[in-house]
Design a protein around this motif. Structure first.
Motif, PDB file in Angstrom:
ATOM      1  N   ARG A   1      30.417 -42.635   5.396  1.00  0.00           N
ATOM      2  CA  ARG A   1      29.070 -43.106   5.126  1.00  0.00           C
ATOM      3  C   ARG A   1      29.100 -44.441   4.393  1.00  0.00           C
ATOM      4  O   ARG A   1      28.308 -45.341   4.664  1.00  0.00           O
ATOM      5  CB  ARG A   1      28.289 -42.063   4.310  1.00  0.00           C
ATOM      6  CG  ARG A   1      27.444 -41.169   5.217  1.00  0.00           C
ATOM      7  CD  ARG A   1      26.654 -40.178   4.416  1.00  0.00           C
ATOM      8  NE  ARG A   1      27.560 -39.169   3.843  1.00  0.00           N
ATOM      9  CZ  ARG A   1      27.405 -38.652   2.635  1.00  0.00           C
ATOM     10  NH1 ARG A   1      26.406 -39.022   1.862  1.00  0.00           N
ATOM     11  NH2 ARG A   1      28.246 -37.751   2.183  1.00  0.00           N
TER      12      ARG A   1
ATOM     13  N   ALA B   1      29.859 -47.055   6.994  1.00  0.00           N
ATOM     14  CA  ALA B   1      28.749 -47.266   7.911  1.00  0.00           C
ATOM     15  C   ALA B   1      27.625 -47.998   7.185  1.00  0.00           C
ATOM     16  O   ALA B   1      26.987 -48.909   7.735  1.00  0.00           O
ATOM     17  CB  ALA B   1      28.260 -45.925   8.446  1.00  0.00           C
ATOM     18  N   ARG B   2      27.398 -47.624   5.969  1.00  0.00           N
ATOM     19  CA  ARG B   2      26.337 -48.225   5.174  1.00  0.00           C
ATOM     20  C   ARG B   2      26.577 -49.732   5.027  1.00  0.00           C
ATOM     21  O   ARG B   2      25.684 -50.547   5.199  1.00  0.00           O
ATOM     22  CB  ARG B   2      26.348 -47.543   3.785  1.00  0.00           C
ATOM     23  CG  ARG B   2      25.197 -47.915   2.900  1.00  0.00           C
ATOM     24  CD  ARG B   2      23.934 -47.230   3.431  1.00  0.00           C
ATOM     25  NE  ARG B   2      22.755 -47.912   2.901  1.00  0.00           N
ATOM     26  CZ  ARG B   2      22.315 -47.717   1.646  1.00  0.00           C
ATOM     27  NH1 ARG B   2      22.922 -46.858   0.853  1.00  0.00           N
ATOM     28  NH2 ARG B   2      21.258 -48.371   1.206  1.00  0.00           N
ATOM     29  N   TYR B   3      27.829 -50.041   4.744  1.00  0.00           N
ATOM     30  CA  TYR B   3      28.165 -51.444   4.532  1.00  0.00           C
ATOM     31  C   TYR B   3      27.865 -52.243   5.808  1.00  0.00           C
ATOM     32  O   TYR B   3      27.239 -53.294   5.778  1.00  0.00           O
ATOM     33  CB  TYR B   3      29.647 -51.599   4.162  1.00  0.00           C
ATOM     34  CG  TYR B   3      30.063 -53.043   4.158  1.00  0.00           C
ATOM     35  CD1 TYR B   3      29.685 -53.880   3.097  1.00  0.00           C
ATOM     36  CD2 TYR B   3      30.786 -53.592   5.208  1.00  0.00           C
ATOM     37  CE1 TYR B   3      30.019 -55.204   3.098  1.00  0.00           C
ATOM     38  CE2 TYR B   3      31.129 -54.918   5.208  1.00  0.00           C
ATOM     39  CZ  TYR B   3      30.745 -55.729   4.156  1.00  0.00           C
ATOM     40  OH  TYR B   3      31.076 -57.057   4.172  1.00  0.00           O
ATOM     41  N   LEU B   4      28.309 -51.684   6.915  1.00  0.00           N
ATOM     42  CA  LEU B   4      28.142 -52.410   8.169  1.00  0.00           C
ATOM     43  C   LEU B   4      26.665 -52.541   8.533  1.00  0.00           C
ATOM     44  O   LEU B   4      26.217 -53.581   9.007  1.00  0.00           O
ATOM     45  CB  LEU B   4      28.909 -51.727   9.296  1.00  0.00           C
ATOM     46  CG  LEU B   4      30.431 -51.849   9.175  1.00  0.00           C
ATOM     47  CD1 LEU B   4      31.111 -51.048  10.266  1.00  0.00           C
ATOM     48  CD2 LEU B   4      30.877 -53.300   9.239  1.00  0.00           C
ATOM     49  N   THR B   5      25.887 -51.470   8.323  1.00  0.00           N
ATOM     50  CA  THR B   5      24.477 -51.560   8.707  1.00  0.00           C
ATOM     51  C   THR B   5      23.704 -52.471   7.759  1.00  0.00           C
ATOM     52  O   THR B   5      22.668 -53.020   8.130  1.00  0.00           O
ATOM     53  CB  THR B   5      23.800 -50.175   8.728  1.00  0.00           C
ATOM     54  OG1 THR B   5      24.150 -49.490   7.525  1.00  0.00           O
ATOM     55  CG2 THR B   5      24.258 -49.376   9.933  1.00  0.00           C
ATOM     56  N   ARG B   6      24.205 -52.663   6.568  1.00  0.00           N
ATOM     57  CA  ARG B   6      23.519 -53.571   5.656  1.00  0.00           C
ATOM     58  C   ARG B   6      23.768 -55.017   6.017  1.00  0.00           C
ATOM     59  O   ARG B   6      23.084 -55.916   5.577  1.00  0.00           O
ATOM     60  CB  ARG B   6      23.991 -53.319   4.206  1.00  0.00           C
ATOM     61  CG  ARG B   6      23.068 -52.369   3.468  1.00  0.00           C
ATOM     62  CD  ARG B   6      23.490 -52.235   2.037  1.00  0.00           C
ATOM     63  NE  ARG B   6      23.458 -53.522   1.322  1.00  0.00           N
ATOM     64  CZ  ARG B   6      24.029 -53.715   0.152  1.00  0.00           C
ATOM     65  NH1 ARG B   6      24.710 -52.739  -0.419  1.00  0.00           N
ATOM     66  NH2 ARG B   6      23.946 -54.880  -0.463  1.00  0.00           N
ATOM     67  N   HIS B   7      24.831 -55.243   6.786  1.00  0.00           N
ATOM     68  CA  HIS B   7      25.138 -56.615   7.197  1.00  0.00           C
ATOM     69  C   HIS B   7      25.211 -56.697   8.715  1.00  0.00           C
ATOM     70  O   HIS B   7      26.272 -56.921   9.277  1.00  0.00           O
ATOM     71  CB  HIS B   7      26.475 -57.073   6.587  1.00  0.00           C
ATOM     72  CG  HIS B   7      26.478 -56.954   5.102  1.00  0.00           C
ATOM     73  ND1 HIS B   7      25.768 -57.821   4.299  1.00  0.00           N
ATOM     74  CD2 HIS B   7      27.089 -56.076   4.284  1.00  0.00           C
ATOM     75  CE1 HIS B   7      25.956 -57.470   3.027  1.00  0.00           C
ATOM     76  NE2 HIS B   7      26.749 -56.403   2.989  1.00  0.00           N
ATOM     77  N   PRO B   8      24.090 -56.463   9.371  1.00  0.00           N
ATOM     78  CA  PRO B   8      24.120 -56.364  10.844  1.00  0.00           C
ATOM     79  C   PRO B   8      24.575 -57.670  11.504  1.00  0.00           C
ATOM     80  O   PRO B   8      25.294 -57.652  12.495  1.00  0.00           O
ATOM     81  CB  PRO B   8      22.678 -56.038  11.220  1.00  0.00           C
ATOM     82  CG  PRO B   8      21.854 -56.506  10.063  1.00  0.00           C
ATOM     83  CD  PRO B   8      22.716 -56.374   8.857  1.00  0.00           C
TER      84      PRO B   8
ATOM     85  N   MET C   1      28.259 -57.940  11.390  1.00  0.00           N
ATOM     86  CA  MET C   1      28.853 -56.963  12.296  1.00  0.00           C
ATOM     87  C   MET C   1      28.719 -57.434  13.745  1.00  0.00           C
ATOM     88  O   MET C   1      29.674 -57.414  14.511  1.00  0.00           O
ATOM     89  CB  MET C   1      28.148 -55.622  12.126  1.00  0.00           C
ATOM     90  CG  MET C   1      28.808 -54.509  12.896  1.00  0.00           C
ATOM     91  SD  MET C   1      27.999 -52.964  12.570  1.00  0.00           S
ATOM     92  CE  MET C   1      26.511 -53.161  13.503  1.00  0.00           C
TER      93      MET C   1
ATOM     94  N   SER D   1      35.334 -57.833   5.098  1.00  0.00           N
ATOM     95  CA  SER D   1      34.599 -56.611   4.773  1.00  0.00           C
ATOM     96  C   SER D   1      35.337 -55.806   3.716  1.00  0.00           C
ATOM     97  O   SER D   1      34.733 -55.167   2.874  1.00  0.00           O
ATOM     98  CB  SER D   1      34.359 -55.781   6.044  1.00  0.00           C
ATOM     99  OG  SER D   1      35.536 -55.102   6.395  1.00  0.00           O
TER     100      SER D   1
ATOM    101  N   GLU E   1      37.219 -48.127  11.122  1.00  0.00           N
ATOM    102  CA  GLU E   1      36.094 -49.060  11.215  1.00  0.00           C
ATOM    103  C   GLU E   1      36.381 -50.181  12.213  1.00  0.00           C
ATOM    104  O   GLU E   1      35.560 -50.519  13.059  1.00  0.00           O
ATOM    105  CB  GLU E   1      35.843 -49.709   9.844  1.00  0.00           C
ATOM    106  CG  GLU E   1      34.821 -49.000   9.002  1.00  0.00           C
ATOM    107  CD  GLU E   1      34.708 -49.681   7.661  1.00  0.00           C
ATOM    108  OE1 GLU E   1      34.635 -48.964   6.660  1.00  0.00           O
ATOM    109  OE2 GLU E   1      34.733 -50.944   7.627  1.00  0.00           O
TER     110      GLU E   1
END
Lengths: 843, 363
Positions: free
Chosen positions: A7, A10-17, A20, A276, A304
């Protein structure tokens, strides 16, 4: 713990779309370029196979005539004396219909049954229609559709300057109708083909079905004994393999460019992943304190990157498909221009490129993220919050990588030399070298930017510049990677560009040097298979007023004990002999022997391929038996990568007893107006069919045009590579933005305007481009040198001179900066828009 | 004999042309037959051996040999060997290419093996170019690649080779030539010129060898030569034919063809000859001969061929039972028909050949 890690990731990646997406795009582009070129290559290759198969029907073997064709009585003897009935003659020609090249296949329909038409269903018209009419042709329904023709239509095609009226009498039916290999093939009767295309008495090949086992071997033996020099009996696969080999060097070179794009993509992945990890050091430290093991963190980061890699690869395969579709016509055109007329034009998708692309995409993703993953795993809980530690670590790592890089660089020449003539070894060495240099670049970029920033800050009133540069130097580890990616892309561009330019310059020099006459008159079409010029035409040309002297050539395909050889039999004046560009003393020495018909010249590719040199003897199989000619010299010739031998016309006349020329060169007095002379020559030639008149300038322009067309695909690849690098720069700068939000907010809060912030960032990106460009220059030169002296030599046998001009280098430097600046526009705009208060509050 | 003449034309339309429509046939018949070809309109004088050669002014011509052979080991064989010359145009074309020709040739070759029940058939085509096929010499030799008949000296020599089977026979004429129809003019329908020149050499002593399954075998027996050339067409209502060539043990030879009309009735132009052992030639019309099929054989494709017959010729007191050597002697070639060796019993014993054409769809 695993789900917590998951989580968190995933959180990190979705916060920086954006980040990504860009890293996915980076991988995607790298994969796309290599898959695209591979697909285009494989498609062209499959087209080659399909063409060969379709054109030979169900033949197991083929007799291939040399370019001069084969006497048709050979076919009769195979049927009557050997008693092999599964034999069918064919006459081939290439014609133009609306600027599209079509292959004409003239067949004996009565002999074809075993090959193409066992059911007797292929030809929907009566035999008497096909055999009696001298204009009847057939097409597959698909070809007819593409050409916009319907059964019954009359249309005209041209060949060698002659226009032929033809009539589409019907469309092939049955199994042949759907054969994609017959796309663009005009089927006609052998008599029609012979009459129309000046091939009376000659055939271009014989299809055979030979049984297996001893009987087949015996038949093959008996047939081989019937064949005149210049013709060979090949199993169908051998025929394909020979063509495949011919085009291999070209394909390998393209694949190498594709892999280079992937290499650049790999740096992007590394960049994204390490960034990242860097961003989440605090988080990772906390997770470690919560009990996450090193192994768990390692696996998490690798997982990841695998996800990112998978997404990027999937997108890359899709893009590659589109790219390949776009590139296949370029590849096919070059194959058509240089090697073999493909009848298949479709984009034929093969699974292999996708498989290779998937492995490459996922593999490089994992490989590139291994260092940051190890870094994350090694994060000490307490140290995690201190950025300096990482910078230190990176700084410690950079020299190590640099040492590894230098070792690889040192290894490269050994790889190149491990197999003296292997193209693959050459490319492997080149890659090893480029990779080695790439590993040293981050360290070098760090040193360079540090030195530059010291230099600039020492300047009085450096102001915002110094600020920008210092910031750049501080971001060392990140920039190093971006600079490297950009530098490698630019360097590849320089290398390929210089190579093409040197190549072009060499070809042009050669054209200028070898085109000695003022006007050339030649048989139009693939000359060695055309009948020679009309004697009357030659006589009238040679009687033109103001003619100082003349040269003449007969292009031939002659046999040597080791296979066919393109031979130009030349009747030259002394000044025409200078066209070989030999050393003056050598030319003086050789000329008398050449004139007497006692010596031959061979071209460089021939010398390279056969390992022949001046002083050796060339054996040609003349009608009177094998003849040996001393090789007097090796000369430069870019006309054929298979090589040419120059035989004095006198020797040809003596040993072959055939007269006639396929081309003549006219040398006029200086006082003659060449425009008028050209018009005069054209008037004379107009009385004869199938003759092409060209001035030296036209011939040169035409040759260079073909050259440029051949290298279009290379240029396209060059730009694709640059595009990958640009995406890398954008990614890196967006990543920087995340790191520097607070810093920029402080600047804005202390009175920096948006414009100033943008200027600051542009300074940094421009600087990044400058450094990449500077580092790309030597690397590019080295690549160019290797391409010219190793790759080209091994692929084509040509010896070129590296010609370095300032312009392409400056161009590359400018390109690097422009790429960086353009790539920096969006990040700069975004950063400038940061609201200081909000950004600071978030902290 | 009309059979091959029809076959020849059918070949041009179907075998090679691959067009499956009757319309094309009619168009062809209506059009080309008149264009510059010679036609058989009145009796002519035959000369030998010249007339064994080609008559190139006519559109079609064939050399046709059938026979029954006994192997040295007692096995029975039947063979058929035919060359067809078919004109593509009446004139000689002007061309730089040797492949632009006025004639193409077709060959059929078949062997029936009574012991194994196997029937093998082969065909080949070639244009008359570059010595691949043609007629040459006086007396002539006619050949299509390595299938040839040489009339140069008696015995004549017949040869044919394929990878599977081979045939090499010496043929000595017993008795002379029989001119069919009116002094060799064989009328096919009531339309003038719809006729052929037709002669036979009905009794040839054959000896030589055949090759089968890789083994050579000495053979001997009787063969029959048929020669016909014409420029004419099948009437639209004529559907096929049944042709008999029988060599009887009293020394007489019987040829009869029945032209079948659509619906199966016998065309009045059906005809034949009986040559007695003494050399007397008796002409037979459609009313002289009575034919009744007594057995049939169905091909794998479902074509039903009447392969066994009862033949009565009351005027000659002949009552013959005709049975095939083996049932399947179908020529599975571009032009599909049944042609095979037969045994004759009844009021005479004998052997012969039977041809059944126009039964297979599209033949």
């Amino acid at each position: 713990m695993n789900s917590l890690l998951g989580r968190a990731g995933a959180r990190y990646l979705t916060r920086h779309p954006g980040l990504m997406l860009l890293s996915v795009l980076g991988i995607a582009l790298g994969v796309a370029v290599s898959v695209g070129v591979d697909l285009a290559n494989e498609s062209a290759r499959k087209a080659l196979r399909l063409s060969v198969e379709a054109l030979s029907g169900s033949a197991t073997h083929q007799i291939l005539a040399g370019t001069d064709g084969l006497d048709e009585t050979v076919y009769v003897r195979i049927r009557r004396e050997i008693g092999l009935r599964e034999a069918a003659p064919k006459v081939e020609a290439t014609v133009l219909y609306d600027d599209q090249a079509l292959r004409v296949l003239g067949l004996d329909w009565l002999a074809e049954a075993s090959f193409r038409d066992p059911q007797g269903e292929a030809v929907p018209v009566s035999a008497s229609d096909l055999l009696n009419a001298d204009d009847a042709v057939l097409l597959t329904p698909a070809s007819a559709r593409r050409l916009g023709l319907q059964s019954g239509d009359r249309f005209s095609v041209s060949q060698a300057g002659r226009v032929h009226q033809l009539r589409l009498v019907g469309l092939l039916t049955g199994a042949q109708a759907d054969n994609p290999g017959l796309e663009g093939v005009l089927f006609t009767d052998i008599a029609t083909a012979q009459e129309r295309f000046g091939r009376a008495g000659r055939i271009d090949g014989i299809d055979l079905i030979l049984p297996g086992g001893q009987r087949g071997t015996a038949l093959a033996q008996a047939i081989a004994e019937l064949l005149p020099a210049g013709a060979e009996l090949l199993a169908r696969d051998e025929n394909y393999a020979a063509l495949d080999r011919l085009t291999r060097a070209f394909r390998v070179n393209l694949t190498a460019l594709g892999l280079l794009a992937l290499l650049v993509g790999m740096f992007l992945i590394y960049n994204t992943m390490s960034f990242s990890v860097l961003q989440r050091r605090a988080l990772m430290g906390s997770l470690r304190m919560l009990g996450a093991t090193r192994g768990q963190l390692l696996r998490r980061v690798l997982l990841e990157s695998l996800w990112l890699g998978a997404a990027g690869t999937a997108l890359g395969l899709l893009l590659g498909l589109l790219l390949g579709k776009g590139m296949v016509s370029l590849v096919s055109r070059t194959v058509n221009d240089l090697y073999f007329m493909l009848s298949v034009r479709d984009f034929l998708i093969t699974p292999r490129p996708f498989l290779v692309g998937t492995l490459l995409g996922l593999g490089t993703s994992l490989l590139a993220s291994l260092p940051p993953a190890l870094d994350a795993a090694n994060t000490h809980p307490r140290a995690a919050t201190r950025r300096a530690t990482l910078e230190q670590r990176v700084h410690r790592l950079e020299p190590r990588l640099a040492i590894l890089g230098i070792a690889l660089l040192a290894l490269a020449p050994f790889i190149v030399l491990s197999a003296e003539r292997s193209l693959v070894a050459g490319l492997a060495g080149l890659f090893c070298g480029i990779f080695g240099v790439a590993l040293t670049l981050p360290w070098l970029a760090g040193r360079l930017s540090m030195a530059l920033s010291t230099l600039v800050s020492a300047l009085p009133r450096a102001g915002i510049w110094a600020l920008g540069l210092r910031g750049f130097a501080r971001a060392g580890s990140r920039n190093g990677v971006v600079v490297t990616a950009l530098a490698v892309a630019i360097a590849a561009g320089i290398g390929v560009g210089l190579m093409v330019q040197s190549f072009r310059a060499s070809v042009d020099d050669w054209l200028v040097q070898s085109l000695r006459a003022d006007i050339y008159v030649a048989v139009a079409g693939p000359d060695s298979r055309m009948p020679p010029l009309d004697d009357e035409l030659v006589r009238r040309l040679f009687a033109l007023p103001g003619l100082r002297t003349q040269s003449a050539v007969r292009t031939l395909n002659l046999s040597t004990p080791s296979g066919d050889l393109l031979v130009k039999s030349m009747d030259l004046p002394r000044e025409g002999f200078a066209g070989f560009g030999l050393d003056t003393d050598l030319a003086d020495k050789i000329w008398p022997r050449f004139e007497r018909g006692e010596a031959v010249l061979i071209s460089e590719p021939l010398a390279y391929r056969q390992g022949w040199k001046a002083g050796d003897r060339l054996t040609l199989l003349s009608p009177g038996g094998p003849r040996q000619y001393p090789i007097a010299a090796v000369y430069t010739d870019y006309g054929s990568d298979r090589g040419v031998a120059i035989l004095p016309y006198r020797a040809y006349l003596r040993d072959w007893g055939e007269a006639g020329f396929t081309g003549v060169g006219l040398y006029f007095d200086k006082s003659v107006n060449l425009e008028r002379a050209l018009a005069q020559v054209r008037r004379v030639a107009a009385d004869f069919e199938g003759v092409r008149v060209r001035s030296t300038a036209e011939l040169r322009a035409h040759s260079l045009e073909v050259f440029d067309r051949t290298f279009t695909i290379t240029r396209v690849m060059q730009y694709q590579l640059l595009l990958v690098a640009c995406v890398g720069v954008v990614t890196a700068l967006l990543a920087l933005e995340l790191e520097r939000v607070k810093e920029l907010a402080v600047l804005r809060a202390t009175g920096f305007t948006r414009v100033q912030v943008m200027g600051l960032i542009s300074t940094q990106t421009g600087f990044l481009g400058l450094i990449a460009g500077l580092m790309a220059l030597p690397l590019g030169l080295a690549i160019a040198w290797t391409l010219i002296h190793v790759i080209n030599r091994r692929a084509f046998g040509w010896l070129l001179e590296l010609q370095v001009q300032a312009e392409p280098l400056l161009h590359a430097l400018g390109l690097a900066m422009a790429a960086a600046l353009i790539a920096g526009v969006y990040p700069a705009w975004r950063m400038a828009r940061v609201a200081p208060a909000a950004a600071l509050r978030e902290e | 004999m009309s059979v091959r003449w029809l076959l020849g034309l059918l070949f041009v339309i179907h075998g090679l042309a691959f067009a499956q429509t009757k319309n094309a046939l009619q168009a062809h018949l209506g059009g080309q037959a008149d264009d510059g070809y010679l036609r058989a309109v009145q009796p002519r004088e035959f000369r030998f051996p010249q007339d064994h050669g080609a008559h190139t002014g006519f559109q079609t011509e064939w050399w046709y040999v059938t026979g029954n052979l006994d192997g040295e080991d007692g096995r029975r064989f039947g063979f058929q060997w035919t060359l067809f010359r078919i004109a593509l145009r009446p004139d000689a074309p002007e061309s730089s290419s040797a492949w632009r020709v006025s004639h193409i040739w077709m060959g059929h070759f078949a062997l029936s093996d009574g012991a194994s029940g196997r029937h093998l058939s082969f065909e080949r085509f070639s244009r008359e170019a570059l010595g691949l096929t043609g007629v040459e010499g006086e007396p002539p030799r006619v050949w299509l690649e390595n299938w040839s008949m040489n009339f140069a000296a008696e015995p004549w020599r017949l040869q044919a080779e394929t990878p599977e089977i081979g045939l090499d026979l010496n043929l000595s004429p017993l008795g002379g030539v029989v001119l069919q129809g009116d002094r060799g003019l064989s009328q096919k329908s009531s339309a003038p010129g719809n006729a052929s020149y037709y002669y036979s050499v009905p009794r040839l002593q054959a000896s030589g060898r055949i090759r089968l399954n890789g083994k050579e075998l000495a053979v001997s027996g009787l063969a029959w030569l048929d020669r016909e050339w014409s420029t004419s067409a099948l009437g639209p209502d004529q559907q096929g034919w049944d042709w008999f060539s029988l060599q009887l043990d009293d020394g007489s030879d019987l040829m009869y063809y029945r032209l079948r009309r659509a619906g199966g009735s016998t065309d009045p132009h059906s005809a034949g000859t009986l040559r007695t052992a003494e050399g007397e030639v008796v002409h037979l019309g459609s009313t002289d001969v009575e034919l009744r099929p007594s057995d049939s054989w169905t091909s794998p494709e479902g074509t039903v061929y009447p392969v066994a017959w009862q033949m009565s010729i009351p005027s000659r007191s002949l009552e013959l039972t005709i049975k095939p050597l083996i049932p399947d002697q179908e020529m599975r070639l571009r032009v599909r028909y049944w042609e095979g060796a037969v045994d004759v019993s009844g009021s005479r014993q004998g052997r012969g050949y039977l041809e059944l054409a126009g039964y297979a769809s599209g033949s």
